[in-house]
Design a protein around this motif. Sequence first.
Motif, PDB file in Angstrom:
ATOM      1  N   MET A 211      -2.141  10.824   2.384  1.00 40.80           N
ATOM      2  CA  MET A 211      -1.003   9.930   2.215  1.00 40.80           C
ATOM      3  C   MET A 211      -1.346   8.795   1.264  1.00 40.80           C
ATOM      4  SD  MET A 211      -1.061   7.712   5.770  1.00 40.80           S
ATOM      5  CE  MET A 211      -1.285   9.136   6.838  1.00 40.80           C
ATOM      6  N   VAL A 212      -0.317   8.090   0.847  1.00 43.76           N
ATOM      7  CA  VAL A 212      -0.451   6.875   0.049  1.00 43.76           C
ATOM      8  C   VAL A 212       0.122   5.740   0.872  1.00 43.76           C
ATOM      9  CG1 VAL A 212       0.199   5.656  -2.054  1.00 43.76           C
ATOM     10  CG2 VAL A 212      -0.299   8.110  -2.139  1.00 43.76           C
ATOM     11  N   GLY A 213      -0.694   4.731   1.118  1.00 43.63           N
ATOM     12  CA  GLY A 213      -0.233   3.599   1.906  1.00 43.63           C
ATOM     13  C   GLY A 213      -1.354   2.618   2.169  1.00 43.63           C
ATOM     14  N   GLU A 214      -1.056   1.563   2.919  1.00 42.06           N
ATOM     15  CA  GLU A 214      -2.055   0.582   3.299  1.00 42.06           C
ATOM     16  C   GLU A 214      -2.882   1.115   4.465  1.00 42.06           C
ATOM     17  OE1 GLU A 214      -0.174  -3.149   4.069  1.00 42.06           O
ATOM     18  OE2 GLU A 214       1.016  -3.085   2.215  1.00 42.06           O
ATOM     19  N   PHE A 215      -4.155   0.707   4.519  1.00 43.16           N
ATOM     20  CA  PHE A 215      -5.016   1.201   5.593  1.00 43.16           C
ATOM     21  C   PHE A 215      -6.109   0.188   5.901  1.00 43.16           C
ATOM     22  CE2 PHE A 215      -6.820   2.702   1.597  1.00 43.16           C
ATOM     23  CZ  PHE A 215      -8.170   2.437   1.725  1.00 43.16           C
ATOM     24  N   TYR A 216      -6.698   0.359   7.099  1.00 41.66           N
ATOM     25  CA  TYR A 216      -7.847  -0.441   7.517  1.00 41.66           C
ATOM     26  C   TYR A 216      -9.128   0.342   7.240  1.00 41.66           C
ATOM     27  CZ  TYR A 216      -4.448  -3.130  10.284  1.00 41.66           C
ATOM     28  OH  TYR A 216      -3.387  -3.896  10.691  1.00 41.66           O
ATOM     29  N   SER A 217     -10.145  -0.375   6.774  1.00 41.00           N
ATOM     30  CA  SER A 217     -11.479   0.197   6.637  1.00 41.00           C
ATOM     31  C   SER A 217     -12.468  -0.695   7.386  1.00 41.00           C
ATOM     32  CB  SER A 217     -11.875   0.344   5.167  1.00 41.00           C
ATOM     33  OG  SER A 217     -11.870  -0.921   4.515  1.00 41.00           O
ATOM     34  N   PHE A 218     -13.655  -0.142   7.681  1.00 38.84           N
ATOM     35  CA  PHE A 218     -14.602  -0.830   8.543  1.00 38.84           C
ATOM     36  C   PHE A 218     -16.007  -0.678   7.966  1.00 38.84           C
ATOM     37  CE2 PHE A 218     -11.086   0.999  10.825  1.00 38.84           C
ATOM     38  CZ  PHE A 218     -10.595  -0.050  11.590  1.00 38.84           C
ATOM     39  N   GLU A 219     -16.753  -1.775   7.924  1.00 36.69           N
ATOM     40  CA  GLU A 219     -18.132  -1.736   7.472  1.00 36.69           C
ATOM     41  C   GLU A 219     -19.055  -1.457   8.654  1.00 36.69           C
ATOM     42  OE1 GLU A 219     -19.151  -5.280   5.421  1.00 36.69           O
ATOM     43  OE2 GLU A 219     -17.703  -4.980   3.785  1.00 36.69           O
ATOM     44  N   GLY A 220     -20.119  -0.728   8.386  1.00 35.74           N
ATOM     45  CA  GLY A 220     -21.116  -0.472   9.413  1.00 35.74           C
ATOM     46  C   GLY A 220     -20.881   0.765  10.250  1.00 35.74           C
ATOM     47  N   LEU A 221     -19.804   1.515   9.992  1.00 38.09           N
ATOM     48  CA  LEU A 221     -19.563   2.741  10.727  1.00 38.09           C
ATOM     49  C   LEU A 221     -20.214   3.924  10.025  1.00 38.09           C
ATOM     50  CD1 LEU A 221     -15.796   2.445  11.761  1.00 38.09           C
ATOM     51  CD2 LEU A 221     -17.828   1.787  13.062  1.00 38.09           C
ATOM     52  N   GLN A 222     -20.684   4.889  10.823  1.00 36.80           N
ATOM     53  CA  GLN A 222     -21.289   6.079  10.230  1.00 36.80           C
ATOM     54  C   GLN A 222     -20.253   6.932   9.513  1.00 36.80           C
ATOM     55  OE1 GLN A 222     -23.398   8.122  13.351  1.00 36.80           O
ATOM     56  NE2 GLN A 222     -25.025   6.589  13.460  1.00 36.80           N
ATOM     57  N   ASP A 223     -19.046   7.012  10.081  1.00 34.45           N
ATOM     58  CA  ASP A 223     -17.990   7.782   9.436  1.00 34.45           C
ATOM     59  C   ASP A 223     -17.093   6.824   8.645  1.00 34.45           C
ATOM     60  OD1 ASP A 223     -17.244   6.612  11.844  1.00 34.45           O
ATOM     61  OD2 ASP A 223     -15.483   7.888  12.015  1.00 34.45           O
ATOM     62  N   PRO A 224     -16.729   7.184   7.416  1.00 36.39           N
ATOM     63  CA  PRO A 224     -15.885   6.308   6.582  1.00 36.39           C
ATOM     64  C   PRO A 224     -14.436   6.325   7.055  1.00 36.39           C
ATOM     65  CG  PRO A 224     -16.305   8.368   5.429  1.00 36.39           C
ATOM     66  CD  PRO A 224     -17.091   8.436   6.719  1.00 36.39           C
ATOM     67  N   LEU A 225     -14.165   5.681   8.177  1.00 33.87           N
ATOM     68  CA  LEU A 225     -12.840   5.700   8.783  1.00 33.87           C
ATOM     69  C   LEU A 225     -11.861   4.875   7.968  1.00 33.87           C
ATOM     70  CD1 LEU A 225     -10.962   6.384  11.188  1.00 33.87           C
ATOM     71  CD2 LEU A 225     -11.847   4.310  12.297  1.00 33.87           C
ATOM     72  N   LYS A 226     -10.705   5.479   7.681  1.00 38.45           N
ATOM     73  CA  LYS A 226      -9.589   4.785   7.042  1.00 38.45           C
ATOM     74  C   LYS A 226      -8.368   4.988   7.925  1.00 38.45           C
ATOM     75  CE  LYS A 226     -11.399   5.363   2.356  1.00 38.45           C
ATOM     76  NZ  LYS A 226     -11.165   5.931   0.992  1.00 38.45           N
ATOM     77  N   LEU A 227      -7.998   3.939   8.639  1.00 36.76           N
ATOM     78  CA  LEU A 227      -6.936   4.009   9.641  1.00 36.76           C
ATOM     79  C   LEU A 227      -5.640   3.465   9.043  1.00 36.76           C
ATOM     80  CD1 LEU A 227      -6.234   4.537  12.665  1.00 36.76           C
ATOM     81  CD2 LEU A 227      -6.831   2.140  13.081  1.00 36.76           C
ATOM     82  N   PRO A 228      -4.551   4.248   9.068  1.00 37.40           N
ATOM     83  CA  PRO A 228      -3.283   3.765   8.500  1.00 37.40           C
ATOM     84  C   PRO A 228      -2.853   2.444   9.127  1.00 37.40           C
ATOM     85  CG  PRO A 228      -3.137   6.100   9.021  1.00 37.40           C
ATOM     86  CD  PRO A 228      -4.435   5.622   9.595  1.00 37.40           C
TER      87      PRO A 228
END
Length: 237
Positions: A211-228
Amino acid sequence: MSHIYRCTLELHDSLYYATREIGRLYETEPVLHNYALCYALGLVDSDRYATAVSAENSYRYFCPEQVPMYEAHLTPLNQQGIYVTPARAVYHTAVLNTWKYADNRYHVEMQKTQKNIPSFGRAKEIAPESLFECFVIAQQPLIFPRWVRLGKWMSKAEVRVTELPKPKHNSAREFTFAYPLNPLDVMFTNQVLSYDTTNMPPVSLIRNVRMVGEFYSFEGLQDPLKLPAQMEYRFSS
């Protein structure tokens, strides 16, 4: 500032609900709908999180009418900035149980039923020790129960919660989210490009969403999570 939690639910009983009916087989999909999770986590009728729900609409142990009230129950969560994503199975196994209605003629005289009720069938359930994972977004800190009940059998599940690092709010651009999502809750604020579908009531879910949209990202996580971001409960007319 948003507080984002990763919730894991470990089953201590077998979990059953009829995702689909194939003849006499009633199958449970290894995914938990976000509507069901809101009820199970106590976010809907809690005095702290949903004061707009009146006492006469209580449904935790007794439903006088089998009429869904999702819009009335979940809209207060939008006003409080609380959103729960559907949960995917991190690990799961299934069990197959056969059930039947016995004709105990020695107990009572059995009359032939006029209703279309199956006399036997098989239920495919999710086995104990299966593990599910979801995310909760909240504008204020939340307190979660340690134990919840899920599904038709009110199966017991243990809840473990970890608050993720401070999220970074990213501007709109293309990204992929592998976890299940409720399409009604994301398509108004995001441009969905591709996805896989999980058919289930009351609203079919999508996963592996590009998708294309705004998302949250998090530093320090093993998985590169991008949460809508900007998800909220919406309902079809």
